[in-house]
Design an enzyme around this catalytic site. Sequence first.
Site, mmCIF file in Angstrom:
data_model
loop_
_atom_site.group_PDB
_atom_site.id
_atom_site.type_symbol
_atom_site.label_atom_id
_atom_site.label_comp_id
_atom_site.label_asym_id
_atom_site.label_seq_id
_atom_site.Cartn_x
_atom_site.Cartn_y
_atom_site.Cartn_z
ATOM 1 N N ARG A 47 0.858 -1.198 0.000
ATOM 2 C CA ARG A 47 0.000 0.000 0.000
ATOM 3 C C ARG A 47 0.886 1.237 0.000
ATOM 4 O O ARG A 47 1.842 1.329 0.775
ATOM 5 C CB ARG A 47 -0.894 -0.014 1.240
ATOM 6 C CG ARG A 47 -1.899 1.110 1.332
ATOM 7 C CD ARG A 47 -2.716 0.976 2.608
ATOM 8 N NE ARG A 47 -3.508 -0.237 2.611
ATOM 9 C CZ ARG A 47 -3.870 -0.889 3.729
ATOM 10 N NH1 ARG A 47 -3.488 -0.462 4.910
ATOM 11 N NH2 ARG A 47 -4.601 -1.980 3.642
ATOM 12 N N LYS B 196 -3.804 0.443 14.986
ATOM 13 C CA LYS B 196 -3.754 1.441 13.920
ATOM 14 C C LYS B 196 -4.471 2.718 14.343
ATOM 15 O O LYS B 196 -5.325 2.714 15.239
ATOM 16 C CB LYS B 196 -4.388 0.877 12.651
ATOM 17 C CG LYS B 196 -5.839 0.432 12.804
ATOM 18 C CD LYS B 196 -6.302 -0.298 11.561
ATOM 19 C CE LYS B 196 -7.696 -0.891 11.767
ATOM 20 N NZ LYS B 196 -8.129 -1.683 10.610
ATOM 21 N N LYS C 104 -6.164 6.475 12.604
ATOM 22 C CA LYS C 104 -6.596 7.077 11.349
ATOM 23 C C LYS C 104 -7.071 8.510 11.561
ATOM 24 O O LYS C 104 -7.798 8.801 12.515
ATOM 25 C CB LYS C 104 -7.715 6.238 10.712
ATOM 26 C CG LYS C 104 -7.282 4.806 10.392
ATOM 27 C CD LYS C 104 -8.415 3.986 9.802
ATOM 28 C CE LYS C 104 -7.927 2.584 9.423
ATOM 29 N NZ LYS C 104 -9.005 1.759 8.836
ATOM 30 N N CYS D 242 -14.912 -3.659 -0.111
ATOM 31 C CA CYS D 242 -13.513 -3.958 0.195
ATOM 32 C C CYS D 242 -13.007 -5.030 -0.768
ATOM 33 O O CYS D 242 -13.766 -5.634 -1.518
ATOM 34 C CB CYS D 242 -13.375 -4.422 1.637
ATOM 35 S SG CYS D 242 -14.096 -6.055 1.961
ATOM 36 N N CYS E 123 -7.611 -11.373 0.708
ATOM 37 C CA CYS E 123 -7.648 -10.993 2.118
ATOM 38 C C CYS E 123 -7.815 -12.230 2.997
ATOM 39 O O CYS E 123 -8.794 -12.980 2.859
ATOM 40 C CB CYS E 123 -8.777 -10.006 2.383
ATOM 41 S SG CYS E 123 -8.885 -9.526 4.124
ATOM 42 N N CYS F 118 -13.251 -2.199 6.391
ATOM 43 C CA CYS F 118 -12.479 -1.439 5.400
ATOM 44 C C CYS F 118 -13.358 -0.645 4.441
ATOM 45 O O CYS F 118 -12.925 0.379 3.919
ATOM 46 C CB CYS F 118 -11.565 -2.386 4.621
ATOM 47 S SG CYS F 118 -10.282 -3.155 5.630
#
Length: 572
Positions: A82, A216, A218, A437, A443, A486
Amino acid sequence: MTEKIVLPSQPGKPSDVERIKSESNYLRGTLEETMQNPLSSGIPDDDNRLMKFHGSYLQDDRDLRNERQKQKLEPAYQFMARVRTPGGAATPAQWLVMDEMGRKYGNGSLKLTTRQAFQVHGILKWNMKKYMQEIHEALLDCIAACGDVNRNVMCNVNPNQSQLHEEVYTWSVKLSEHLLPKTQAYHELWLDGEKVYDGQEKEVEPMYGALYLPRKFKIGIAIPPSNDIDVFSQDIGFIAIVENNKLIGFNVAVGGGMGMTHGDTATYPQLGRLVGYIPKERLLETAEKILTIQRDYGNRSVRKNARFKYTIDARGLDWFKEELHQRLGWELEETRKYSFNRTGDEFGWIKGEDGKWHFTLFIQNGRVRDFEDYQLMTGLREIAKVHTGLFRLTPNQNLLIADVAPQKKRVIDALLKKYKITDGAHYSALRRNSIACVSLPTCGLAMAEAERYLPTLITKIDSILEEFGLLETEIGIRMSGCPNGCSRAAMGEIGFIGKGPGKYNLYLGGDFTGQRLNKIYRENIGEEEILAILRPIFERYAKEREEQEHFGDFVIRQGYVEAVTDGRYFHS
């Protein structure tokens, strides 16, 4: 001077990921050795955890998994990489490099993500270093695109307000750079940088510390009236406040996040809560201090409860405000007035305030590739060769060809027509407002299809909508192959979250402006049931809706589901 990081007591033993980070020498681990190991196309789990900090996951092609198992072969391992693109902006030269990477090292396509980043799938281990070095030459990188750090900072595309958008975009870039990890591990491993870590204890992460964040993180910036970034889905959402067409500051919302775990009511999607207003000059320090609160108080024992939303919900918003005020040394002001009117994209040609033109094209589920009857990837490549502005990846997986000079508009318009690249006007409004997603086959978390299935389902739903005269009525629909969120499915007016092969939970009642969660309506259903359930609801909506009433508002008014503005009530 480096800030001393003191972690409070945690509810239990640190998770294994905390051990991996602690032993990693600031994200190095044994990646250098394992990426050169010729005996396997995969890497050990510990190193795969660290790969996320370098913007990549190890995946395998699940379509081939059983067959390879029968042949006693290891899975068809490959990497997803990514690219970090703050605000979703890329130059034509960078677009051409990413196009080449997708064809040269990937599966022949590019994925435009819901966080305005590029993803390339299907990269073999032996090509990862070459990939990283070649995007570096184009001033692109994968640093912090994944992992327990701040991710790609999002920003409105908003072509209507050219000057204002440019300023807010600049802030998104500054935020992204300010919150990057300081370790040189990425440069050492992928770019052959000089090794600066000598094994002695040293402070190379003044903001994050050696353990980085619990999960994570964001951040996104929205410019009302457009909420295309779903600002309340972010750990920190900044809402631009404008006076006399000038940016003066931001409202601050904290604690949003979409992920959850099926069957675990202690996990849930959540909306960010407004905590105050800041002048624009204080954006960077405010974001940093909020991030350090999560660093110090986030749950490092149970990763599924480690997101910032749970940190705030466990201690309360008043606790958070006091902690933030102490760290800043000043208090946030009262929130300012604002209003949102949509979450999706506005398609087609739009002329900005600066006289330049912008074209937003519809890209179904963000997949850029050449199809049998639609040479999308080739067409965009040819446009990039003549374009002198920017490409902007939208938060809804679409693409804006931005800053087209008037003299270039005719050339680009001709290429759009030649390759049949359109604004999607021939599609239904439902399809134009859809997000899915990646899900299967790459995935590892996917429980059901999403990107490969949602277009087919929409075609069948469209036939119902057409029957009731709703084909051009904007309705937001989103599908995730698992509950990790996602595609931000928990905010869709219609949301599908995968439960198993061909089975989904159906959620209704999200807000078209992105200020409300949806709620489960039916559990574990397949296509036949989905269509049978939605049909009478659409029929009533066509007949009984109020003027300008959106579908999500209608299903709440009619009692199909209750309104959810606090994720703690998502399951009740």
